[in-house]
Design a protein around this motif. Sequence first.
Motif, PDB file in Angstrom:
ATOM      1  N   PHE A  38       0.859  -1.187   0.000  1.00 42.20           N
ATOM      2  CA  PHE A  38       0.000   0.000   0.000  1.00 42.20           C
ATOM      3  C   PHE A  38       0.894   1.236   0.000  1.00 42.20           C
ATOM      4  CE2 PHE A  38      -2.643  -3.283   1.885  1.00 42.20           C
ATOM      5  CZ  PHE A  38      -3.850  -3.102   1.222  1.00 42.20           C
ATOM      6  N   ASP A  40       0.827   5.423  -0.081  1.00 43.10           N
ATOM      7  CA  ASP A  40       0.100   6.690  -0.023  1.00 43.10           C
ATOM      8  C   ASP A  40       0.801   7.665  -0.954  1.00 43.10           C
ATOM      9  OD1 ASP A  40      -1.827   5.845   1.751  1.00 43.10           O
ATOM     10  OD2 ASP A  40      -0.767   6.568   3.526  1.00 43.10           O
ATOM     11  N   THR A  48      -3.870   9.767  -2.349  1.00 46.12           N
ATOM     12  CA  THR A  48      -4.623   8.609  -2.845  1.00 46.12           C
ATOM     13  C   THR A  48      -3.853   7.349  -2.496  1.00 46.12           C
ATOM     14  OG1 THR A  48      -5.656   9.796  -4.683  1.00 46.12           O
ATOM     15  CG2 THR A  48      -5.507   7.410  -4.884  1.00 46.12           C
ATOM     16  N   GLN A  49      -4.562   6.324  -2.071  1.00 43.32           N
ATOM     17  CA  GLN A  49      -3.926   5.051  -1.761  1.00 43.32           C
ATOM     18  C   GLN A  49      -3.736   4.241  -3.038  1.00 43.32           C
ATOM     19  OE1 GLN A  49      -4.648   2.491   1.867  1.00 43.32           O
ATOM     20  NE2 GLN A  49      -5.813   1.291   0.372  1.00 43.32           N
ATOM     21  N   ARG A  80     -12.534   0.697  -1.917  1.00 44.71           N
ATOM     22  CA  ARG A  80     -11.795   0.060  -0.828  1.00 44.71           C
ATOM     23  C   ARG A  80     -12.709  -0.941  -0.113  1.00 44.71           C
ATOM     24  NH1 ARG A  80      -7.939   3.922   2.787  1.00 44.71           N
ATOM     25  NH2 ARG A  80      -7.222   5.401   1.200  1.00 44.71           N
ATOM     26  N   THR A  84     -11.320  -0.808   5.401  1.00 42.18           N
ATOM     27  CA  THR A  84     -10.144   0.029   5.119  1.00 42.18           C
ATOM     28  C   THR A  84     -10.520   1.442   4.676  1.00 42.18           C
ATOM     29  OG1 THR A  84     -10.010  -0.680   2.799  1.00 42.18           O
ATOM     30  CG2 THR A  84      -8.830  -2.014   4.445  1.00 42.18           C
ATOM     31  N   ASN A  86     -11.122   5.232   4.751  1.00 39.46           N
ATOM     32  CA  ASN A  86     -10.538   6.300   5.571  1.00 39.46           C
ATOM     33  C   ASN A  86     -11.369   7.566   5.397  1.00 39.46           C
ATOM     34  OD1 ASN A  86      -8.993   8.249   6.835  1.00 39.46           O
ATOM     35  ND2 ASN A  86      -7.052   7.568   5.969  1.00 39.46           N
ATOM     36  N   GLU A  95      -9.402   3.441  -4.103  1.00 36.25           N
ATOM     37  CA  GLU A  95      -7.968   3.236  -4.209  1.00 36.25           C
ATOM     38  C   GLU A  95      -7.635   2.960  -5.666  1.00 36.25           C
ATOM     39  OE1 GLU A  95      -7.432   0.023  -1.512  1.00 36.25           O
ATOM     40  OE2 GLU A  95      -8.221  -1.504  -2.891  1.00 36.25           O
TER      41      GLU A  95
END
Length: 244
Positions: A38, A40, A48-49, A80, A84, A86, A95
Amino acid sequence: MSKYRTYNCSEIREKNVGEEIRLAGWIDTIRDLGGVLFIDLRDQYGITQIVVSGDEKKVDFASRIPTESTISVKGKVRLRDEETVNENLNTGKVELFAEDIEVLGKRTKTLPFEISENRKVREDLRLEYRFLDLRAKKSLQNLKLRAELIQFLRLQMINQGFLEVQTPILTSSSPEGARDYLVPSRQYPGKFYALPQAPQQFKQLLMVSGIDKYFQIAPCFRDEDARADRSPRRILSVRYGNGI
């Protein structure tokens, strides 16, 4: 937008799910969960992930890219997993599943300080590495606040019929409340320009000339000891008057 990105890192939402896009920015953090990576990805606008998984070589390649390196990532937007999500991010419900990663600029040296910890670092080090200091969220927020304030002031004055005037930066010395900053003249050796402590004289010239309503968001330079309401650095002041 460009060959490096089609969206910025704060734009994608649920409506973009399934869309193939490209993002670019700095690697803020990397979390390796064993076969799933993952990232960031951060730019001026947000985070953005990025998810890297499936291809072992791709995961290994991405895991070796240092943080604060600049990359461009192509992939598909997906939702997501519920656990998970956020809520603190604009993009926290989606994501980007990475299909291709291009390194645009790889960090080769150890950072002098962590970007997120820049406020805990002594000022001279922050100024030496100002390009890193400005990447921090707080520094960016300060720049945005300053820009928004100036835009608000300018809009209000223009809406009331004021004329914006830019007065000279290099001028002759004039008696004010502090010492001048001096700039040597190349064409006239031994002569100096002074940086204005205030646009007072130019303001008075405009008044005598009959300029009815004017304003300036003016840089003022005063060589004096730091005080609560003064600084030897560049300051902003709004100057306006009525010529009649």
